[in-house]
Design an enzyme around this catalytic site. Structure first.
Site, PDB file in Angstrom:
ATOM      1  N   CYS A  66       0.790  -1.229   0.000  1.00 49.53           N
ATOM      2  CA  CYS A  66       0.000   0.000   0.000  1.00 49.53           C
ATOM      3  C   CYS A  66       0.827   1.287   0.000  1.00 49.53           C
ATOM      4  CB  CYS A  66      -1.044  -0.003   1.113  1.00 49.53           C
ATOM      5  SG  CYS A  66      -0.648  -1.011   2.535  1.00 49.53           S
ATOM      6  N   ARG A 122       7.674 -10.771   5.018  1.00 46.84           N
ATOM      7  CA  ARG A 122       7.265 -10.584   6.412  1.00 46.84           C
ATOM      8  C   ARG A 122       7.997 -11.609   7.248  1.00 46.84           C
ATOM      9  NH1 ARG A 122       0.666  -9.987   5.625  1.00 46.84           N
ATOM     10  NH2 ARG A 122       0.803  -8.267   4.155  1.00 46.84           N
ATOM     11  N   HIS A 140      -8.376  -1.476   0.388  1.00 45.71           N
ATOM     12  CA  HIS A 140      -7.332  -2.481   0.150  1.00 45.71           C
ATOM     13  C   HIS A 140      -8.071  -3.772  -0.128  1.00 45.71           C
ATOM     14  CE1 HIS A 140      -4.267  -0.147   2.594  1.00 45.71           C
ATOM     15  NE2 HIS A 140      -5.390   0.355   3.028  1.00 45.71           N
ATOM     16  N   HIS A 150      -5.382  -1.550  -4.729  1.00 45.39           N
ATOM     17  CA  HIS A 150      -5.828  -0.406  -3.942  1.00 45.39           C
ATOM     18  C   HIS A 150      -6.769   0.399  -4.800  1.00 45.39           C
ATOM     19  CE1 HIS A 150      -2.015  -1.801  -2.267  1.00 45.39           C
ATOM     20  NE2 HIS A 150      -2.712  -1.706  -1.149  1.00 45.39           N
ATOM     21  N   ASP A 154      -2.629  -7.989  -4.775  1.00 39.03           N
ATOM     22  CA  ASP A 154      -3.083  -6.819  -4.044  1.00 39.03           C
ATOM     23  C   ASP A 154      -3.740  -5.824  -5.000  1.00 39.03           C
ATOM     24  OD1 ASP A 154      -3.360  -5.328  -1.791  1.00 39.03           O
ATOM     25  OD2 ASP A 154      -1.219  -5.078  -1.415  1.00 39.03           O
ATOM     26  N   LYS A 198     -13.867  -4.310   7.677  1.00 41.31           N
ATOM     27  CA  LYS A 198     -13.442  -5.169   6.567  1.00 41.31           C
ATOM     28  C   LYS A 198     -14.387  -6.344   6.372  1.00 41.31           C
ATOM     29  CE  LYS A 198     -10.478  -7.939   9.532  1.00 41.31           C
ATOM     30  NZ  LYS A 198      -9.253  -8.709   9.655  1.00 41.31           N
ATOM     31  N   GLN A 222       1.423 -11.083  -3.332  1.00 46.53           N
ATOM     32  CA  GLN A 222       0.042 -10.758  -3.002  1.00 46.53           C
ATOM     33  C   GLN A 222      -0.671 -10.325  -4.268  1.00 46.53           C
ATOM     34  OE1 GLN A 222       0.206  -7.672  -0.011  1.00 46.53           O
ATOM     35  NE2 GLN A 222      -1.261  -8.801   1.224  1.00 46.53           N
TER      36      GLN A 222
END
Length: 644
Positions: A340, A369, A517, A391, A389, A471, A387
RNA sequence: GCUGCAGUAGCUCAGGGGUAGAGCACAUCCUUGGUAAGGAUGAGGUCGGGGGUUCAAUUCCCCCCUGCAGCUCCA
């Protein structure tokens, strides 16, 4: 007299104080023989306890499809195990031994503080001791006393004393297996089966470490896991399930099929072999195309970013211990654990008009991570992963529509991979949150609205949202009924505040925007791990690294087999040739082992006739067909992403 | 991160104070085959790494690394 209502709605009148056993006997001799406990107004109770008032009563009999029956049986089995352990390891203190109903693997455990180490090798001895206790068929007896009395009885036992102190109600109960004061007794709220002989179909499974109250600063305990069932068939089915879990283990399949491996050189990271890399590639091609079709653009952001960005985003404060970071020429950097902030840097770099919103920016970013040692597990929990991912930068009034679109997207993707059963959870404002109530109301209303519009059943988790916004999480259910959290949609107004993200509205005034997200697959690694277990390695054709294998029958077909494999590859089918000097039996066996969707055997017959003998994965002889017809068939399966 | 257990050939594992074994896989040869294991021969190991005890350690002890099962965590 009291009136008892049975599950079928009928009523029976009995004298006050009638027991469950007497009630069962009045209904039928068989029921009286079978009964293990009763459920009184929704509460499980021993068969021998008197019923004192009008109530709804159900008689619990040993059935593997009855959670209440399993609860009582497993709980009782834990007590039998506890007695066996105390017999074999005198001085063992019992801590906590609940039945488990949700766990696929284990049915109960007992945490014990034993004077010596108990290992899995000791389980057969303990089980043998349990068999003796079961053969003795001693009755479970309940003894009640006040909290004060109970505490007196338990002097010197810190664990049970603590349990009593925390117990609800004023009546504390103990259960004896046999004669009070002579046989085994344990603090317990019950209920239990009538006698130890009712615990028959059990298995001791594992020993592991645990801590008192889950706190590693308190005593180290040993947790003995077992399972118990109402019937022999139930236990057998469970054994089969365990074998199935082992068979489907993605770590084993990944190694056997030469897809990926793990190495001490990078613990917690998968090394993708050539074939496994095809999986990765197919997955990214798929998700890229799916995003493109839904109005997404793709971005790519750096892996290593300066620390000040992470300080600004809040990750440095909240996530630092999981981040890889380092210094270089007196500057601090960190490897991204999330995409992000990078995305936001791009967004910030330009001006944005309301006309352009929403902007949907996907990023297949590889994040690192540092999950701590014990948490890493195969592909399902890794330290580095891609990911899927994205946004979404949008105006506050666009959040609900975006959420609706996303929900469709998520379900579409899961369906494509064969996951029809999706469990949805909505998590709302936690105690510790940031942002205004107005923001929260808006976001929660948007998500609720989206779920309502899609008519989706969901589980509400009040107070479980992220501190920056509510979420929706998506859990898919695999063929063994296990749930895996993959997708998530998170509303975020924290980032827009921190990074001052705005857009120019119709009135030419800068307005604060909202950021969503989202992931659908979650992580490529984890999603592939789940897929592999779901299909036991036999993935849909469009995903399989090798889709067709061509086997030569004798040396005479070597050239033809190689040429056919070439031709298929040229036509967009992942094909290879098995030209080994081996018999068909072996080649078939290996193709099955490798989960190859189609095996073509080329002998003189086929070479002469120009036809193909096709065998599908799993004993399926598809007969002979013309090469064009076969190619057409496979290419359609690939294009349509047909499920097996 | 914590607890317990483990690490021997590519894989699955046996062994054990005197420098190693099986099956599968692999290579070569024989066999030229018709849908879930044809045969023979062979190659392959500093017994996870480091230290200690010992005449001698892969074996016993300690530390580390990695894995497994749990616990705890899971922006």
């Amino acid at each position: 007299m009291i009136t008892l209502t049975l599950p079928d709605g009928s009523t029976r009148t009995h004298p006050e104080g009638v027991t469950g056993r007497e009630l069962a006997a009045s209904l039928s001799a068989a029921l009286a023989r079978e009964a293990v406990a009763i459920k009184l107004n929704g509460r499980l109770m021993d068969l021998d306890r008197p019923i004192r008032e009008d109530a709804a009563v159900a008689i619990i009999t040993p059935r593997d499809d009855d959670a209440d029956a399993l609860y009582v049986i497993r709980h009782s089995c834990a007590h039998v195990m506890a007695e066996a352990v105390q017999r074999l390891y005198p001085g063992t203190r019992l801590v906590y031994g609940p039945p488990l109903l949700e766990d696929a693997k284990y049915g109960f455990y007992y945490d014990v503080d034993a004077p010596e180490a108990i290992t899995v090798d000791d389980l057969p001895r303990i089980a043998a001791e349990m068999e003796k206790i079961i053969a003795e068929d001693r009755p479970f007896g309940r003894r009640e006393m006040s909290r004060e009395e109970a505490l007196r009885c338990l002097v010197g036992d810190p664990y049970k004393t603590d349990n009593v102190t925390n117990a609800d109600g004023d009546v504390i109960s103990f259960y004896t297996q046999g004669v009070v004061g002579q046989d085994f007794e344990d603090l317990c709220m019950g209920p239990h089966v009538p006698s130890t002989g009712w615990v028959r179909h059990f298995k001791l499974q594992n020993v592991a470490g645990s801590y008192w109250k889950g706190d590693e600063n308190l005593s180290r305990l040993q947790r003995l896991y077992g399972n118990a069932f109402a019937t022999a068939a139930g236990l057998q089915a469970h054994d089969r399930l365990m074998a199935e879990l082992a068979r489907r283990d993605h770590r084993r399949i990944g190694r056997d099929l030469d897809w990926f491996s793990f190495h001490p050189e990078a613990p917690g990271h998968a090394f993708w072999h050539p074939r496994g890399t095809i999986l990765y590639q197919v997955l990214s091609d798929y998700i890229r195309a799916a995003c493109r079709a839904r109005g997404y653009e793709e971005v790519r952001t750096p892996t290593v970013l300066k620390r000040f960005l992470w300080e600004r985003s809040g990750h440095w404060d909240n996530y630092k211990d999981k981040m890889y970071h380092f210094e270089r020429e007196r500057e601090s950097y960190a490897v991204k654990p999330m995409n992000c902030p990078g995305s936001v840097v791009i967004f910030q770099a330009g001006h944005h008009s309301y006309r352009d919103l929403p902007r949907r920016w996907a990023e297949l970013g590889f994040v690192h991570r540092h999950e701590s040692g014990g948490e890493v597990q195969g592909l399902l929990r890794v330290r580095g992963f891609t990911q899927d991912d994205a946004h979404i930068y949008c105006a506050p009034d666009q959040v609900e529509d975006e959420a609706v679109t996303l929900i469709d997207f998520v379900f579409d993707v899961y369906r494509t991979f064969g996951f029809e059963n999706v469990h949805v959870e909505l998590s709302t404002r936690p105690e510790k949150h940031m942002g205004s109530a107005e923001h929260w109301d808006l976001s929660e209303r948007a998500l609720l609205g989206a779920l309502a519009r899609k008519k989706i059943d969901y589980k509400l988790n009040p107070g479980e949202g992220a501190f920056y916004g509510p979420k929706i999480d998506f859990h898919l259910t695999d063929c063994l009924n296990r749930r895996w959290q993959c997708g998530t949609i998170q509303v975020d107004f924290n980032f827009p505040e921190k990074f001052d993200l705005t857009y120019a509205d119709r009135d030419n005034q800068p307005k604060r925007l909202v950021m969503l997200h989202r992931t659908i697959l979650g992580s490529f690694e984890r999603f592939l791990g789940i897929l592999i277990e779901h299909y036991a390695g036999a993935l849909p054709v469009w995903l399989m690294p090798v889709q067709v294998r061509v086997a030569s029958l004798t040396e005479r077909q070597l050239g033809a087999a190689a040429a056919l494999a070439e031709r298929l590859s040229g036509a967009g089918v992942r094909a290879e040739a098995d030209l080994r000097n081996e018999k068909v039996g072996l080649k078939v066996r290996d193709a099955e082992r490798d989960k190859i969707p189609y095996l073509i055997v080329l002998g003189d017959r086929e070479v002469t006739s120009g036809m193909l003998a096709v065998r599908g994965r799993g004993r399926r002889d598809l007969g002979t067909m013309a090469p064009e017809a076969f190619l057409e068939h496979v290419r359609r399966e690939i294009a349509e992403q047909t499920l097996p």
